[in-house]
Design a protein around this motif. Structure first.
Motif, short mmCIF file in Angstrom:
data_model
loop_
_atom_site.label_atom_id
_atom_site.label_comp_id
_atom_site.label_asym_id
_atom_site.label_seq_id
_atom_site.Cartn_x
_atom_site.Cartn_y
_atom_site.Cartn_z
N TYR A 27 0.85 -1.20 0.00
CA TYR A 27 0.00 0.00 0.00
C TYR A 27 0.88 1.25 0.00
O TYR A 27 0.63 2.21 -0.73
CB TYR A 27 -0.90 -0.05 1.23
CG TYR A 27 -1.72 1.18 1.46
CD1 TYR A 27 -2.82 1.49 0.64
CD2 TYR A 27 -1.43 2.05 2.50
CE1 TYR A 27 -3.59 2.62 0.87
CE2 TYR A 27 -2.18 3.18 2.72
CZ TYR A 27 -3.26 3.46 1.90
OH TYR A 27 -4.01 4.58 2.13
N ASN A 61 -7.99 7.40 -0.82
CA ASN A 61 -8.19 7.01 0.58
C ASN A 61 -7.50 8.00 1.52
O ASN A 61 -8.05 8.39 2.55
CB ASN A 61 -7.64 5.60 0.78
CG ASN A 61 -7.89 5.08 2.16
OD1 ASN A 61 -9.04 4.95 2.59
ND2 ASN A 61 -6.83 4.80 2.90
N ARG A 62 -6.30 8.43 1.16
CA ARG A 62 -5.59 9.40 2.01
C ARG A 62 -6.28 10.77 1.95
O ARG A 62 -6.31 11.48 2.95
CB ARG A 62 -4.12 9.52 1.58
CG ARG A 62 -3.27 8.29 1.78
CD ARG A 62 -3.28 7.71 3.16
NE ARG A 62 -2.75 8.55 4.22
CZ ARG A 62 -2.52 8.13 5.48
NH1 ARG A 62 -2.81 6.89 5.82
NH2 ARG A 62 -2.06 8.94 6.39
N GLY A 85 -5.09 0.27 12.40
CA GLY A 85 -4.57 -0.22 11.13
C GLY A 85 -3.96 0.96 10.40
O GLY A 85 -4.29 1.26 9.26
N SER A 86 -3.05 1.64 11.08
CA SER A 86 -2.58 2.96 10.64
C SER A 86 -1.72 2.90 9.39
O SER A 86 -1.68 3.85 8.62
CB SER A 86 -1.77 3.61 11.76
OG SER A 86 -0.73 2.75 12.18
N GLY A 87 -1.01 1.78 9.16
CA GLY A 87 -0.12 1.69 8.02
C GLY A 87 1.20 2.40 8.29
O GLY A 87 1.42 2.99 9.36
N ASP A 111 -1.32 -0.93 15.03
CA ASP A 111 -1.02 -1.76 13.86
C ASP A 111 -0.21 -2.96 14.35
O ASP A 111 0.38 -2.92 15.43
CB ASP A 111 -0.23 -0.99 12.80
CG ASP A 111 -0.49 -1.49 11.38
OD1 ASP A 111 -1.09 -0.76 10.57
OD2 ASP A 111 -0.09 -2.65 11.08
N ASN A 112 -0.23 -4.03 13.57
CA ASN A 112 0.55 -5.21 13.98
C ASN A 112 1.60 -5.64 12.96
O ASN A 112 2.21 -6.68 13.11
CB ASN A 112 -0.39 -6.39 14.30
CG ASN A 112 -1.09 -6.93 13.07
OD1 ASN A 112 -1.09 -6.28 12.03
ND2 ASN A 112 -1.71 -8.10 13.20
N ASP A 136 -2.91 -6.71 17.66
CA ASP A 136 -3.77 -7.32 16.65
C ASP A 136 -5.20 -6.83 16.86
O ASP A 136 -5.83 -7.14 17.88
CB ASP A 136 -3.68 -8.85 16.78
CG ASP A 136 -4.52 -9.54 15.74
OD1 ASP A 136 -5.26 -8.87 14.98
OD2 ASP A 136 -4.44 -10.79 15.68
N LEU A 137 -5.71 -6.09 15.89
CA LEU A 137 -7.06 -5.50 16.03
C LEU A 137 -8.17 -6.53 16.03
O LEU A 137 -9.31 -6.22 16.38
CB LEU A 137 -7.27 -4.47 14.93
CG LEU A 137 -6.48 -3.17 15.13
CD1 LEU A 137 -6.24 -2.46 13.81
CD2 LEU A 137 -7.20 -2.26 16.11
N ALA A 164 -9.40 2.66 8.44
CA ALA A 164 -9.27 2.89 7.00
C ALA A 164 -8.56 1.71 6.35
O ALA A 164 -7.42 1.38 6.71
CB ALA A 164 -8.52 4.19 6.74
C1 LIG Z 1 -3.90 -0.90 3.49
S1 LIG Z 1 -3.14 -0.42 4.99
C2 LIG Z 1 -4.07 1.03 5.38
C3 LIG Z 1 -3.28 2.06 6.13
C4 LIG Z 1 -4.06 3.31 6.56
N1 LIG Z 1 -5.13 2.96 7.48
C5 LIG Z 1 -4.66 4.04 5.39
O1 LIG Z 1 -5.85 3.87 5.15
O2 LIG Z 1 -3.95 4.78 4.71
C6 LIG Z 1 -3.85 -1.60 6.15
C7 LIG Z 1 -3.14 -1.60 7.48
O3 LIG Z 1 -3.93 -2.38 8.40
C8 LIG Z 1 -3.03 -3.15 9.17
N2 LIG Z 1 -3.76 -4.33 9.69
C9 LIG Z 1 -4.41 -5.27 8.97
N3 LIG Z 1 -4.91 -6.22 9.80
C10 LIG Z 1 -4.56 -5.85 11.06
C11 LIG Z 1 -4.77 -6.41 12.34
N4 LIG Z 1 -5.47 -7.56 12.50
N5 LIG Z 1 -4.28 -5.78 13.43
C12 LIG Z 1 -3.57 -4.63 13.29
N6 LIG Z 1 -3.33 -4.04 12.10
C13 LIG Z 1 -3.82 -4.64 11.00
C14 LIG Z 1 -1.91 -3.53 8.22
O4 LIG Z 1 -0.73 -3.90 8.90
C15 LIG Z 1 -1.76 -2.25 7.42
O5 LIG Z 1 -0.80 -1.40 8.00
#
Ligand SMILES: C[S@@+](CC[C@H](N)C(=O)[O-])C[C@H]1O[C@@H](n2cnc3c(N)ncnc32)[C@H](O)[C@@H]1O
Length: 280
Positions: A27, A61-62, A85-87, A111-112, A136-137, A164
């Motif tokens: 991403y 998305n951003r 899930g901050s990325g 985030d994980n 882990d969310l 997001a």
């Molecule tokens: C596509 S990125 C989106 C980043 C940001 N939220 C954005 O919209 O620009 C998805 C993020 O969700 C995180 N993620 C996915 N499943 C997760 C979980 N079960 N626990 C924590 N983070 C998770 C991933 O590691 C990734 O950083």
């Protein structure tokens, strides 16, 4: 070694698997980021074969995130944000957007992904109103018990929970619903939930065809990725009041009272939908 992004010393050892693509890194590559490896770039190339508009989805998305966070902080008086899930840190992160609107805003990131954990913590070292939780969310009780999250929720003031492009990484719909419900239950009254999510309208149209091809390309790398219908995405808000313009394509989402397109552009193959809801 040429296939490594530039890191501060040692971060490569923090559980980062460079041989498999990571959602966060692929991403980030769509957004022009530099923290990626050949495995991420190969998947990127595969995705671009069927969905050349995917980088535009990431940028949209951003843009949506910036519009929503600015609006909540400036117009709705929200001072507390959870970015779930901050990325990987990118050009404008939630705490920078919120604190520009109001320096009193606090943000907790969750985030994980090991790459995100390493970079997220490094980015936030100098901001005392921002914290990073590695969790882990899909385990909401653990996340809600974390001290940073508990402290943010404790005063009972409205909180904005931003999820997001995160909930679509949980394969099972019922489980996703249960997880979202648990977070909504924990939010104080007057809080907001902001979601963007991969969508398949399931109507046999251009987006349906695109999403089916795309799933075929990414299913080995991201086996839990789930494109859902608008009705399913809407249900993730539980009993909250979904604000105008509803759960719509990101190109059609604007803050309530903001610009509204007369008719959505029919030709846009946009598979990312978003919405914002308020807890009464
Ligand atoms: C596509 S990125 C989106 C980043 C940001 N939220 C954005 O919209 O620009 C998805 C993020 O969700 C995180 N993620 C996915 N499943 C997760 C979980 N079960 N626990 C924590 N983070 C998770 C991933 O590691 C990734 O950083």
């Amino acid at each position: 070694m040429t296939d490594q992004p530039v890191y501060d010393s040692g971060l490569i050892a923090h559980g980062i698997d460079t041989t498999r693509p990571s959602v966060a890194r692929v991403y980030d590559y769509f957004l022009g980021g530099k923290d990626n490896y050949e495995s991420d770039r190969e998947l990127y190339r595969q995705i671009m074969k069927v969905a050349p508009e995917a980088p535009e989805w990431a940028r949209a998305n951003r843009r949506w995130l910036k519009e929503v966070v600015t609006w909540l902080a400036e117009d709705r008086g929200v001072r507390r944000f959870i970015d779930a899930g901050s990325g990987l840190p990118t050009v404008e992160n939630t705490h920078q957007i919120a604190q520009r609107a109001n320096p009193a805003c606090s943000v907790v990131y969750v985030d994980n992904d090991p790459s995100v954990v390493a970079h997220g913590r490094a980015l936030l070292l100098d901001n005392d109103r921002t914290q990073f939780v590695a969790a882990d969310l899909t385990e909401p009780d653990d996340v809600l018990a974390d001290q940073a999250i508990a402290d943010l929720l404790a005063p009972g003031e409205p909180v904005a929970l931003v999820m997001a492009l995160m909930l679509h990484h949980i394969a099972d719909y019922d489980e996703t619903l249960r997880i979202a419900e648990r977070y909504v239950d924990a939010l104080p009254p007057g809080s907001y939930l902001a979601i963007t999510h991969a969508c398949n309208p399931g109507d046999g149209g251009a987006v349906d065809v695109l999403v089916t091809e795309l799933m075929e390309k990414v299913k080995h790398a991201f086996p839990t990725l789930a494109f859902r219908s608008v009705a399913e995405i809407s249900s993730l808000f539980g009993g909250m009041e979904i604000l105008d313009p509803g759960v719509v394509r990101l190109v059609d989402w604007h803050v309530p009272g903001g610009r509204v397109d007369e008719e959505p552009e029919p030709g846009v193959r946009d598979a990312i939908y978003g919405g914002v809801a308020r807890k009464i």
